[in-house]
Write an enzyme that holds these catalytic residues in place. Structure first.
Site, mmCIF file in Angstrom:
data_model
loop_
_atom_site.group_PDB
_atom_site.id
_atom_site.type_symbol
_atom_site.label_atom_id
_atom_site.label_comp_id
_atom_site.label_asym_id
_atom_site.label_seq_id
_atom_site.Cartn_x
_atom_site.Cartn_y
_atom_site.Cartn_z
ATOM 1 N N ALA A 252 2.853 44.932 -13.668
ATOM 2 C CA ALA A 252 2.086 43.873 -14.358
ATOM 3 C C ALA A 252 2.827 42.546 -14.458
ATOM 4 O O ALA A 252 2.361 41.650 -15.176
ATOM 5 C CB ALA A 252 1.627 44.320 -15.734
ATOM 6 N N ALA A 253 3.916 42.389 -13.730
ATOM 7 C CA ALA A 253 4.599 41.078 -13.738
ATOM 8 C C ALA A 253 3.653 40.022 -13.166
ATOM 9 O O ALA A 253 3.483 38.933 -13.737
ATOM 10 C CB ALA A 253 5.881 41.143 -12.926
ATOM 11 N N GLY A 254 3.016 40.359 -12.032
ATOM 12 C CA GLY A 254 2.065 39.418 -11.417
ATOM 13 C C GLY A 254 0.869 39.172 -12.325
ATOM 14 O O GLY A 254 0.387 38.040 -12.441
ATOM 15 N N ASP A 255 0.387 40.216 -12.971
ATOM 16 C CA ASP A 255 -0.762 40.056 -13.879
ATOM 17 C C ASP A 255 -0.394 39.142 -15.044
ATOM 18 O O ASP A 255 -1.185 38.287 -15.452
ATOM 19 C CB ASP A 255 -1.197 41.420 -14.432
ATOM 20 C CG ASP A 255 -1.661 42.364 -13.334
ATOM 21 O OD1 ASP A 255 -2.162 41.874 -12.305
ATOM 22 O OD2 ASP A 255 -1.505 43.584 -13.501
HETATM 23 O O1 RIB Z 1 -0.766 45.290 -11.545
HETATM 24 C C1 RIB Z 1 -0.383 46.436 -12.254
HETATM 25 C C2 RIB Z 1 -1.565 47.347 -12.418
HETATM 26 O O2 RIB Z 1 -1.948 47.829 -11.171
HETATM 27 C C3 RIB Z 1 -1.289 48.579 -13.248
HETATM 28 O O3 RIB Z 1 -1.510 48.363 -14.614
HETATM 29 C C4 RIB Z 1 -2.210 49.605 -12.637
HETATM 30 O O4 RIB Z 1 -3.272 49.976 -13.469
HETATM 31 C C5 RIB Z 1 -2.712 48.991 -11.352
HETATM 32 O O5 RIB Z 1 -3.998 48.580 -11.482
#
Ligand code: RIB
Length: 308
Positions: A252-255
């Site tokens: 989730a760094a990119g998120d």
């Molecule tokens: O970008 C990370 C996410 O990718 C995780 O939370 C996982 O659920 C996948 O969707």
């Protein structure tokens, strides 16, 4: 009523099952893990949470299953300052699942079961047309059906809403979608899928950005891990450096970058300032384990930036 600019995120919700191992298993190999964690995730939900925690007026369009986790995740999204009126519980479906291995150098590999995320259909998008058209920006990723993503981008474009696409996970994309995108935020792997260019250095990133500009995308942000991001606006490129931290896992760094970056854009920051804000949020996230448990709140990001 909030006077802040409004962000709508459309995307996936997953329950992440995360196992930390010394290294990824080889085919046929069984390994004992060192740590197991179940955490809320999904690229759409992670980005909505990152935006909500960093201060954006955020609404989310998504689907969860009719199971305990689905109800828990929906309730937690509200705690994270994400409006969930357009998050539906789908009868007889299970919430999306991600099975994630993390190795000793904080890399991950992920397998997904879409579950209720597959129910984010074009018809479902149509039901939420007014919400999309009322936004200032629409943030999309690629973990839900592609036609729904294209339809949402078309509704946004027709209404003059800025479209930001995080093209993750990596895949080729139709021109029909790319021409609707104002800002695209691939990582190096995703940029390779979209442009055929392997990114080793800034010059490669500049070339990949130019290919994406030729598709009609004005702003290209290529995320390059700890190095930071290559920001290219109509062909004028610059590196916005990342921050050096001790990474635990990069899930989730990119998120986190995307949610925080869009928040800052909606506050009127320049793309370069917004990228620095996103880099700071992502740097904090990689020092913690899991997806949503790792996403920082606004105060933490501001304090981090004051210290560097
Ligand atoms: O970008 C990370 C996410 O990718 C995780 O939370 C996982 O659920 C996948 O969707």
């Amino acid at each position: 009523m909030s006077t802040k600019q409004k962000l709508v995120v459309l995307g996936s919700i997953n329950a992440d099952h995360i196992l930390t191992l010394e290294h990824f298993p080889h085919p046929g190999q069984t390994l004992n893990g060192q740590k197991y964690q179940v955490a809320f995730g999904g690229k759409g939900a992670n980005q909505a949470v990152a935006a909500g925690r960093s201060g954006a007026n955020t609404a989310f369009i998504a689907c969860v299953g009719d199971d305990a986790l689905g109800y828990e995740i929906k309730a937690q999204l509200a705690n994270d300052h994400v409006q969930t009126d357009a998050v539906s519980v789908v009868k007889n479906e299970s919430t999306g699942v991600a099975l994630i291995f993390v190795n000793q150098v904080a890399e991950n590999c992920i397998g997904i079961h879409a579950g209720a995320n597959a129910c984010l259909t074009p018809e479902y998008v149509k039901q939420h047309e007014a919400l999309i058209a009322s936004a200032d920006a629409l943030l999309l990723q690629l973990e839900t059906p592609l036609q729904s993503i294209i339809d949402a981008a078309q509704i946004a474009t027709d209404a003059g809403v800025k479209v930001i696409l995080n093209p993750a996970p990596a895949r080729e994309l139709p021109e029909d979608l790319l021409r609707l995108v104002d800002v695209i935020t691939p990582n190096e792997t995703e940029a390779l899928s979209l442009t055929g260019i392997i990114i080793h250095n800034e010059s490669d990133a500049a070339n990949a950005a130019c290919v994406l500009h030729t598709k009609g995308i004005k702003t290209v942000v290529i995320t390059m891990g700890a190095r930071g991001v290559w920001l290219s606006e109509s062909g004028e490129g610059q590196l916005v450096s990342g921050f050096k931290v001790n990474a635990v896992d990069t899930i989730a760094a990119g998120d986190t970058f995307n949610g925080a970056f869009v928040t800052a854009l909606l506050e009127g920051k320049t793309p370069s300032e917004a990228a620095q804000f996103g880099n700071a949020a992502a740097a904090i996230a990689v020092t913690r384990s899991g997806a949503q448990p790792s996403v920082p709140w606004r105060q933490e990001i501001d304090e981090f930036l004051q210290k560097v």
